[in-house]
Design a protein around this motif. Structure first.
Motif, PDB file in Angstrom:
ATOM      1  N   ALA A   1      21.704  30.909  72.061  1.00 51.14           N
ATOM      2  CA  ALA A   1      22.521  29.751  72.447  1.00 51.14           C
ATOM      3  C   ALA A   1      22.794  28.941  71.326  1.00 51.14           C
ATOM      4  CB  ALA A   1      22.391  29.068  73.546  1.00 51.14           C
ATOM      5  N   LEU A   2      21.680  28.928  70.212  1.00 51.19           N
ATOM      6  CA  LEU A   2      21.962  28.252  68.919  1.00 51.19           C
ATOM      7  C   LEU A   2      22.886  28.968  67.860  1.00 51.19           C
ATOM      8  CD1 LEU A   2      17.880  27.850  68.446  1.00 51.19           C
ATOM      9  CD2 LEU A   2      19.574  26.190  69.462  1.00 51.19           C
TER      10      LEU A   2
ATOM     11  N   GLY B   1      45.048  42.514  71.020  1.00 52.77           N
ATOM     12  CA  GLY B   1      43.676  42.636  70.714  1.00 52.77           C
ATOM     13  C   GLY B   1      43.419  41.852  69.582  1.00 52.77           C
ATOM     14  N   GLY B   2      41.902  41.377  69.649  1.00 54.70           N
ATOM     15  CA  GLY B   2      41.724  40.320  68.571  1.00 54.70           C
ATOM     16  C   GLY B   2      40.086  40.082  68.535  1.00 54.70           C
ATOM     17  N   LEU B   3      39.774  39.129  68.011  1.00 55.80           N
ATOM     18  CA  LEU B   3      38.284  38.578  67.825  1.00 55.80           C
ATOM     19  C   LEU B   3      38.336  36.945  68.285  1.00 55.80           C
ATOM     20  CD1 LEU B   3      36.956  40.149  64.781  1.00 55.80           C
ATOM     21  CD2 LEU B   3      36.444  40.891  67.161  1.00 55.80           C
ATOM     22  N   ALA B   4      37.472  36.592  69.062  1.00 55.29           N
ATOM     23  CA  ALA B   4      37.332  35.316  69.562  1.00 55.29           C
ATOM     24  C   ALA B   4      35.772  34.658  69.312  1.00 55.29           C
ATOM     25  CB  ALA B   4      37.766  34.845  70.774  1.00 55.29           C
ATOM     26  N   ALA B   5      35.749  33.560  68.707  1.00 56.61           N
ATOM     27  CA  ALA B   5      34.334  33.174  68.247  1.00 56.61           C
ATOM     28  C   ALA B   5      34.246  31.525  68.752  1.00 56.61           C
ATOM     29  CB  ALA B   5      34.355  33.181  66.554  1.00 56.61           C
ATOM     30  N   ARG B   6      32.933  31.316  69.212  1.00 56.37           N
ATOM     31  CA  ARG B   6      32.772  29.944  69.721  1.00 56.37           C
ATOM     32  C   ARG B   6      31.501  29.501  69.548  1.00 56.37           C
ATOM     33  NH1 ARG B   6      30.449  27.406  74.069  1.00 56.37           N
ATOM     34  NH2 ARG B   6      31.620  25.860  75.206  1.00 56.37           N
ATOM     35  N   TRP B   7      31.199  28.410  69.130  1.00 53.90           N
ATOM     36  CA  TRP B   7      29.893  27.678  68.629  1.00 53.90           C
ATOM     37  C   TRP B   7      29.891  26.219  68.974  1.00 53.90           C
ATOM     38  CZ3 TRP B   7      28.142  26.119  63.215  1.00 53.90           C
ATOM     39  CH2 TRP B   7      26.959  25.593  63.000  1.00 53.90           C
TER      40      TRP B   7
ATOM     41  N   ARG C   1      17.628  15.105  78.828  1.00 52.98           N
ATOM     42  CA  ARG C   1      18.207  13.900  78.219  1.00 52.98           C
ATOM     43  C   ARG C   1      19.131  14.341  77.427  1.00 52.98           C
ATOM     44  NH1 ARG C   1      12.572  10.745  76.546  1.00 52.98           N
ATOM     45  NH2 ARG C   1      11.807  10.279  78.498  1.00 52.98           N
ATOM     46  N   ALA C   2      19.428  15.192  76.663  1.00 49.61           N
ATOM     47  CA  ALA C   2      20.373  15.682  75.646  1.00 49.61           C
ATOM     48  C   ALA C   2      21.718  15.837  76.439  1.00 49.61           C
ATOM     49  CB  ALA C   2      20.058  17.007  75.088  1.00 49.61           C
ATOM     50  N   ASP C   3      21.692  15.802  77.907  1.00 48.36           N
ATOM     51  CA  ASP C   3      22.962  16.173  78.469  1.00 48.36           C
ATOM     52  C   ASP C   3      23.661  14.883  78.667  1.00 48.36           C
ATOM     53  OD1 ASP C   3      22.643  18.926  78.867  1.00 48.36           O
ATOM     54  OD2 ASP C   3      21.852  18.549  80.841  1.00 48.36           O
ATOM     55  N   LEU C   4      22.914  13.743  78.288  1.00 45.74           N
ATOM     56  CA  LEU C   4      23.692  12.394  78.183  1.00 45.74           C
ATOM     57  C   LEU C   4      24.717  12.289  77.093  1.00 45.74           C
ATOM     58  CD1 LEU C   4      20.571  10.253  79.211  1.00 45.74           C
ATOM     59  CD2 LEU C   4      22.573  10.692  80.714  1.00 45.74           C
ATOM     60  N   TYR C   5      24.420  13.125  75.981  1.00 38.77           N
ATOM     61  CA  TYR C   5      25.133  12.938  74.650  1.00 38.77           C
ATOM     62  C   TYR C   5      26.455  13.760  74.696  1.00 38.77           C
ATOM     63  CZ  TYR C   5      21.073  10.032  73.646  1.00 38.77           C
ATOM     64  OH  TYR C   5      19.958   9.330  73.269  1.00 38.77           O
ATOM     65  N   PRO C   6      27.142  13.845  73.741  1.00 41.80           N
ATOM     66  CA  PRO C   6      28.442  14.655  73.682  1.00 41.80           C
ATOM     67  C   PRO C   6      28.182  15.794  73.177  1.00 41.80           C
ATOM     68  CG  PRO C   6      28.669  12.244  72.659  1.00 41.80           C
ATOM     69  CD  PRO C   6      27.438  12.397  72.974  1.00 41.80           C
ATOM     70  N   LYS C   7      28.944  16.715  73.688  1.00 37.87           N
ATOM     71  CA  LYS C   7      28.870  18.386  73.093  1.00 37.87           C
ATOM     72  C   LYS C   7      30.139  18.454  72.114  1.00 37.87           C
ATOM     73  CE  LYS C   7      25.967  20.274  76.900  1.00 37.87           C
ATOM     74  NZ  LYS C   7      25.561  18.778  77.408  1.00 37.87           N
ATOM     75  N   ILE C   8      29.780  19.223  71.268  1.00 37.96           N
ATOM     76  CA  ILE C   8      30.871  19.423  70.145  1.00 37.96           C
ATOM     77  C   ILE C   8      30.850  21.105  70.013  1.00 37.96           C
ATOM     78  CG2 ILE C   8      31.601  19.332  67.733  1.00 37.96           C
ATOM     79  CD1 ILE C   8      29.876  16.890  67.612  1.00 37.96           C
ATOM     80  N   VAL C   9      32.099  21.642  70.006  1.00 37.64           N
ATOM     81  CA  VAL C   9      32.280  22.958  70.240  1.00 37.64           C
ATOM     82  C   VAL C   9      33.513  23.291  69.008  1.00 37.64           C
ATOM     83  CG1 VAL C   9      32.976  24.973  71.675  1.00 37.64           C
ATOM     84  CG2 VAL C   9      31.832  23.130  72.690  1.00 37.64           C
ATOM     85  N   LEU C  10      32.997  24.390  68.319  1.00 35.92           N
ATOM     86  CA  LEU C  10      34.039  24.716  67.335  1.00 35.92           C
ATOM     87  C   LEU C  10      34.567  26.274  68.004  1.00 35.92           C
ATOM     88  CD1 LEU C  10      32.555  24.194  63.994  1.00 35.92           C
ATOM     89  CD2 LEU C  10      34.279  22.688  65.150  1.00 35.92           C
TER      90      LEU C  10
END
Length: 487
Positions: free
Chosen positions: A97-98, A138-144, A315-324
């Motif tokens: 997941a990292l 067809g194609g590729l999809a990336a997520r982080w 506790r980290a769930d209280l903070y925002p999550k950033i996704v590229l």
């Protein structure tokens, strides 16, 4: 500054925070450890004790062979090893997941719909048709997901701690297995020795009964003497089935510990053998050493670390999550007889999400994780106290058994001396045969008690090494036990 540089700089700034985990929770538990043992023997020995192969101190080749077989085939160790594989795999899952994920997709199809009617020219005018459409893409999809506040890192740390705990679970299973095999083997030899003594006693009781029956015919005994002797004989013989049952149960238990059918060792162990005359030296460890040597304490520590990491992750769930995210591919569409249309597409995106209202779910999860950490920390403290109790009890049991053995050995020597004196008088005609038989019976009774005490001393030494976590070494990458079993 040009706006085109703002977004990359902002992203780099956030990525630089990945190593920071503001939600991290300490996993250290303060333990109040004594510096010395209360019941340790005062006698000091200069002999070096190898904790990882302590059973070899009994100098019994058969015991060594049984333990080698148990380490290679015991099912509890196989289960513990499979748990290690499972836990290590879950570490990979958590660490994945990292990193960014990359997926490939390919789709295609043909469709014909009656609501799509087109007119095409022909020789007689316009002709209405329902075209068939062929589409391929067809194609590729990336997520982080950028782990700015360390939640994913802490989840990976929790999984790693649990994997380490499964390794300590294997060590704990090894320690327990070694103690069980050695204890059952020593008890088996003790039971076999006592069985031999009892059989001699029964034979002696029968000889005494025959002597009294002869005396009755000669008028030197009465029916009451015969009845008392018969009662004594039957009472003595009644103990034999109990010992035989105990012997068979111990053989069956050893068979299971060795991963074999319960009766597989019957022929091998049915032949009575002596108790080991040699025992390992007294281990010299201090109470603080238990924290590094006992696998159950090391396991409890890994559980504290895993619970602390889980609390930080909650506790980290209280903070925002950033996704590229990014995606790209190509597609083609062909309709009827028209020329095929093809084009490439791509998309770049970023997103941020933050909790606003969830009816207290995140706070409740944090409270639950904190409560679990408190429970596990208390269990760690309790496990340490139980370990101290285990060692102290083992010291007391060994000292008690040793004192009893010393006194019973003296009693056996006295009974042997009494028998020789009574037999000498009988040989000179100054005594009677019944007195000789009674003296011999007293000697056998003393020998039986000495055999029980001798077994207790050996078992107490095994318990002492088990209490110290003997069977593996914390300061070696691969102990003798691990090398013998680990794949």
């Amino acid at each position: 500054m040009n706006n085109q540089y703002l977004t990359p700089l902002a992203i780099l700034s956030m990525v630089s925070l990945i190593a920071c985990t503001p939600t991290r929770v300490g996993d250290q538990v303060a333990l109040n450890s004594p510096t010395t043992w209360q019941h340790a023997p005062n006698t000091q020995t200069t002999e070096t004790v190898d904790l990882k192969t302590w059973w070899q101190g009994f100098n019994d080749p058969l015991l060594n062979e049984l333990i080698d077989k148990a380490l290679a085939a015991n099912h509890d160790l196989k289960i513990a090893t499979a748990r290690i594989r499972e836990a290590n795999a879950m570490v990979t899952v958590a660490e994945a997941a990292l990193y960014p994920s990359l997926d490939f997709s390919l789709s295609g199809g043909r469709e014909k719909r009656i609501d799509r009617i087109v007119g095409v020219p022909d020789g007689q005018g316009i002709k209405l048709i329902t075209p068939t459409a062929d589409a391929v893409s067809g194609g590729l999809a990336a997520r982080w997901e950028i782990d700015v506040f360390g939640g994913r890192h802490l989840e990976a740390e929790a999984a790693a701690a649990q994997a380490q705990g499964s390794q300590e679970g294997l060590h704990a299973a090894q320690v327990g297995l070694l103690a069980q095999v050695a204890t059952n083997y020593l008890e088996l030899r003790g039971v076999q020795q006592r069985t031999n003594i009892l059989q001699n006693n029964i034979a002696l009781q029968r000889e005494r009964l025959r002597t009294l029956q002869a005396f009755l015919k000669a008028g030197l005994a009465n029916e009451a003497d015969i009845a008392r002797q018969q009662t004594l004989l039957q009472g003595t013989a009644a103990a034999l089935p109990t010992l035989i049952n105990a012997e068979q149960n111990l053989i069956h238990r050893l068979g299971v510990l060795l991963g074999e059918q319960p009766e597989s060792l019957g022929t091998r162990l049915a032949a009575a053998g002596p108790l080991p005359k040699q025992a390992p030296a007294m281990p010299k460890l201090l109470p603080p050493d238990l924290l590094a040597q006992r696998p159950d304490l090391r396991l409890a520590q890994t559980e504290v670390s895993a619970a602390a990491a889980s609390l930080g992750s909650a506790r980290a769930d209280l903070y925002p999550k950033i996704v590229l995210s990014a995606s790209g591919g190509v597609g083609a569409l062909a309709v009827g007889g028209f020329p095929s249309l093809a084009d490439s597409v791509y998309a770049l995106g970023s997103g941020i999400s933050a909790p606003i209202f969830n009816a207290g779910r995140i706070r409740a999860q944090i409270t639950a994780a904190d409560a679990r950490l408190e429970q596990i920390a208390a269990n760690y403290e309790k496990t340490f106290l139980l370990a101290l109790e285990d060692v102290e009890n083992a010291f007391v049991a060994h000292r008690s058994a040793t004192d009893s053995l010393g006194k019973l050995t003296e009693a056996e020597a006295s009974a042997e001396k009494a028998y020789r004196l009574v037999d000498a008088l009988y040989q000179r005609g100054a005594g009677n045969y019944l007195a000789v038989l009674d003296a011999q019976r007293g000697k056998l009774a003393a020998s039986d008690e000495r055999a029980k005490a001798e077994t207790a001393v050996g078992v107490a030494m095994v318990s002492l090494y088990r209490a110290f976590g003997g069977g593996w070494m914390a300061n070696s990458a691969n102990s003798a036990v691990d090398t013998a079993f680990m794949p």
